[in-house]
Each structure stands twice: as C-alpha cells, then as structure tokens.
Design an enzyme around this catalytic site. Structure first.
Site, short mmCIF file in Angstrom:
data_model
loop_
_atom_site.label_atom_id
_atom_site.label_comp_id
_atom_site.label_asym_id
_atom_site.label_seq_id
_atom_site.Cartn_x
_atom_site.Cartn_y
_atom_site.Cartn_z
N GLY A 11 -24.62 -63.49 -73.07
CA GLY A 11 -24.64 -65.06 -73.41
C GLY A 11 -24.75 -65.33 -75.04
N ASP A 32 -25.15 -58.50 -67.23
CA ASP A 32 -24.54 -59.96 -67.29
C ASP A 32 -23.44 -59.92 -66.29
OD1 ASP A 32 -24.92 -62.02 -69.87
OD2 ASP A 32 -23.20 -62.57 -68.31
N ASN A 33 -23.66 -61.11 -65.25
CA ASN A 33 -22.47 -61.25 -64.38
C ASN A 33 -21.16 -62.18 -65.28
OD1 ASN A 33 -23.18 -63.97 -64.41
ND2 ASN A 33 -23.58 -64.18 -62.43
N THR A 36 -21.53 -67.36 -67.60
CA THR A 36 -21.29 -68.23 -68.93
C THR A 36 -21.04 -67.31 -70.29
OG1 THR A 36 -23.64 -68.78 -69.07
CG2 THR A 36 -22.26 -70.37 -68.02
N LYS A 90 -31.25 -69.83 -57.54
CA LYS A 90 -31.13 -68.63 -57.10
C LYS A 90 -31.33 -67.47 -58.20
CE LYS A 90 -28.72 -68.39 -52.61
NZ LYS A 90 -27.43 -68.06 -52.02
N TYR A 144 -32.52 -76.66 -62.67
CA TYR A 144 -33.00 -75.68 -63.67
C TYR A 144 -34.33 -75.79 -64.00
CZ TYR A 144 -32.34 -74.10 -68.68
OH TYR A 144 -32.49 -73.46 -69.90
#
Ligand code: NAD
Ligand code: UDP
Length: 315
Positions: A11, A32-33, A36, A90, A144
């Site tokens: 990110g 990281d997935n 964003t 989550k 958030y």
C-alpha cells in the site's frame, strides 16, 4: 539483520516502510492481498534479494518466523473502507487477532497502525492520547473507526494476558507519492483535479480542518516507535500538528500546480469530522525528539511531481 513482516506492505504507507527497512539492512517480508495496494508500489524493491512478497489476506492465519511485525493491512480511505464495510471490520479485527497470535507464538514485537479516527469527531482539540473520542458506533465510518478501536483493545489485551510486546501508533492524515489516485482522499483528489484542470471538489463549506503529515515523517516515527523500550507501548499520536482548512489546502494545491481549476462545493459526507490536529508532546518525549520535518508546501510539491508523472504515463 532483523527479519520484519509488513502487512499491507504494497500500500501507500507500507511500500515506503518496506523501502526504508530494506535500506537499513533488514530482511523484509511484504504481505498484501492487493485490495488497495499494488505491485507497482513495490516493483522497484523486487530485485533486492532480502525482499519477499506474499499474496495473502490477513483475515486468514499466516505463519512465519520474524523478529518484528508492522500491522498496516486495512483500506484507509473512506471510499475504499466503505466499499465493503463488513470486510473492513474483518480485516481490522481478525487481522489483528491473526497477527497478535503469530506475535505471541514466535515472540515477535508487533506494531499496530491505528488512526486518529479513534477520536471520531473530536470534542477535545488538539487531540491527546488520553482522550477517549467521540465516535458514532453505527455511522458509515464506524466500520473503520470501531474496527481500529477494537484492534487497539486486542493489542492491549494480548499484552496484559499473554505478555506480547506491543506498540500502538495513531496516525493522522498522511499523504505523499504512491497514494492511490482514485481513493478519494482529499490530497490526491485535489492534486489530480488541479493537474487535469477539473473542478476541485470541496465537501461542505471547506472550513473543516485536518493536519497533514508527509509520509517520510511518519515512517521515521514508526521505526522510532518500534525501537522504544518494551515498557512503552503507546498509543502515541504520529502526525503533523500544522492544521489547515480544506479551502486552504485547495488554494495551496492550485498555487503549486498553477492550475486554473475552479472550486465547487458538494455535500459534506455523513459524520465527517469537523476538526483534527494531533498533540505530539508524547511522541517528542518518547521517540527521541521526533517531530515532522517536511511542511505542507514541500510535501505537496513532491506529491504533485508523482501524480504529474503518473498522469503523463496515462495511469
Ligand atoms: P492503503 O490502502 O494504501 O494500504 C493498505 C494496504 O493494506 C493495501 O496495500 C491493501 O491492499 C492492504 N490490505 C487491505 N486489506 C487487506 C487484507 N485483508 N489482507 C491483506 N492486505 C490487505 O492505505 P495506507 O494509507 O497506506 O494505510 C496503511 C495503514 O495505515 C492502514 O492500516 C491505515 O488504517 C493506517 N492509517 C493511514 C492513514 C493515512 O492517512 N494514510 C491515517 C491513519 C491510519
Ligand atoms: N474532502 C473534500 N473533497 C474531496 C475529498 C475530501 O473536501 O474531494 C474533505 C472530506 O470531507 C474531509 C477532508 O477532506 O473533511 C479529509 O478527507 P479524507 O477522505 O482525505 O480523510 P478523512 O476524512 O478520513 O480525514
């Protein structure tokens, strides 16, 4: 040489942190997935043999042997974190549980990237760490804000119950190169709009305030926090106390880009905080006199150059 795990490493902030940790001679694992984040942010690090990248979602357990963990995985812009609010919760909560469980098992030190959003729409100004905040628990920002508040609770309870070595920093609005051009945050929005000659979108009357920190100052604060004595866990505010209205920010961006863009006024998003400014006395005291060195005009120039190049490349 330390081995360090950075979640959310692809990110905006994570990529700067990975770069700095590698430059200091550490081995870095970036997890990281790519929700964003992007490979583009870390591609320049890929040739370094001490840099590893793992595609993984922090809501699932992950096992590795490291000395330190920086837990940054979580979308940070209102547009992105409200896109799938349940997933945002989550990521904050299960991500914290998984990373704290890992830290406990391997006895690693772990730092949480918390946020000034834990103060909500603050009634104490500037915000000190002992202020409990004013958060709407059922509002659109709560996925958030409450996710991050729960993560803080998990951190202190893993320390109390299991003796995990924790560090919590509360990051205030941070900007710089590698922000996502479409993530809707005010600095990237205004710069991209100004460079394209499009209208500058001011939400509300533009009199709400934020205090903007350049990313290099944050990374310096994060590393100093990780290196503090074990007894100091935070939370500690990391931000630049220079406060601006959104109108002042827009005019500064117009000045620095020589843009002829016009200001347009759009409705204020729900629960948008009216003011925000960190009290950084604690950071100065505990982080060896740390304080931000890059002020708004200088940081904006670097960020404008980044977006200018990005737009020229057609991205
Ligand atoms: P970002 O969106 O650029 O970075 C977040 C990274 O986390 C991205 O690379 C994203 O792909 C990754 N991610 C998201 N969900 C994930 C998941 N489930 N599993 C694995 N990776 C996941 O945002 P940023 O501005 O770099 O923020 C980094 C951290 O700092 C976040 O935790 C954010 O809450 C915190 N923070 C940022 C600011 C700011 O002003 N930028 C302010 C306060 C706190
Ligand atoms: N904002 C704005 N125009 C934009 C984007 C944001 O006026 O195009 C305002 C927004 O309403 C808020 C401030 O800028 O008051 C900061 O917004 P951002 O999303 O960057 O961060 P956060 O609200 O989470 O601090």
């Amino acid at each position: 040489m330390k081995r360090i795990l950075v979640t959310g490493g692809a990110g905006f902030i994570g990529s700067h942190l990975c770069e700095r940790l590698l430059n200091e001679g550490n081995e870095v694992v970036c997890l990281d997935n790519y929700f964003t984040g992007s490979k583009r942010n870390i591609i320049h690090l890929m040739d370094n043999h001490y840099f590893e990248v793992v595609r993984h979602d922090v809501t699932h357990p992950y096992f590795i042997e490291v000395d330190e963990i920086y837990n940054l995985a979580c979308p940070a812009s209102p547009v992105h974190y409200q896109y799938n609010p349940i997933k945002t919760i989550k990521t904050s909560v299960m991500g914290a549980i998984n990373m704290l469980g890992l830290a406990k098992r391997i006895r690693a030190k772990i730092l949480q990237a918390s946020t000034s959003e834990v103060y909500g729409d603050p009634l104490v100004h500037p915000q000190t760490e002992d202020y409990w905040g004013n958060v709407n628990p059922i509002g659109v920002r709560s996925c958030y804000d409450e996710g991050k508040r729960c993560a803080e609770s998990l951190f202190v309870n893993y320390e109390r119950q299991n003796g995990v070595r924790i560090k919590i920093i509360r990051i205030f609005n941070t900007y710089g190169p590698r922000m996502h051009p479409q993530d809707g945050r005010v600095v990237s929005n205004f710069i991209v709009q100004a460079l394209k000659g499009e209208d500058i979108t001011i939400f509300g009357d533009g009199k709400q305030t934020r205090s903007f920190q350049y990313v290099d100052d944050l990374v310096e604060g994060m590393i100093r926090m990780m290196d503090t004595r074990d007894e100091f866990e935070g939370p500690v505010n990391i931000g630049n106390p220079n406060e601006f209205t959104m109108l002042e920010l827009a005019n500064e961006v117009l000045r620095l880009t020589n843009s002829k863009s016009k200001l347009v006024f759009l409705p204020l998003p729900e629960d948008d905080p009216t003011q925000r400014k960190p009290d950084i006395s604690l950071a100065k005291k505990e982080l060896n006199g740390w304080e931000p060195e890059i002020q708004l005009a200088e940081g904006l120039k670097k960020t404008i150059d980044y977006f200018d190049n990005l737009l020229r490349e057609g991205i």
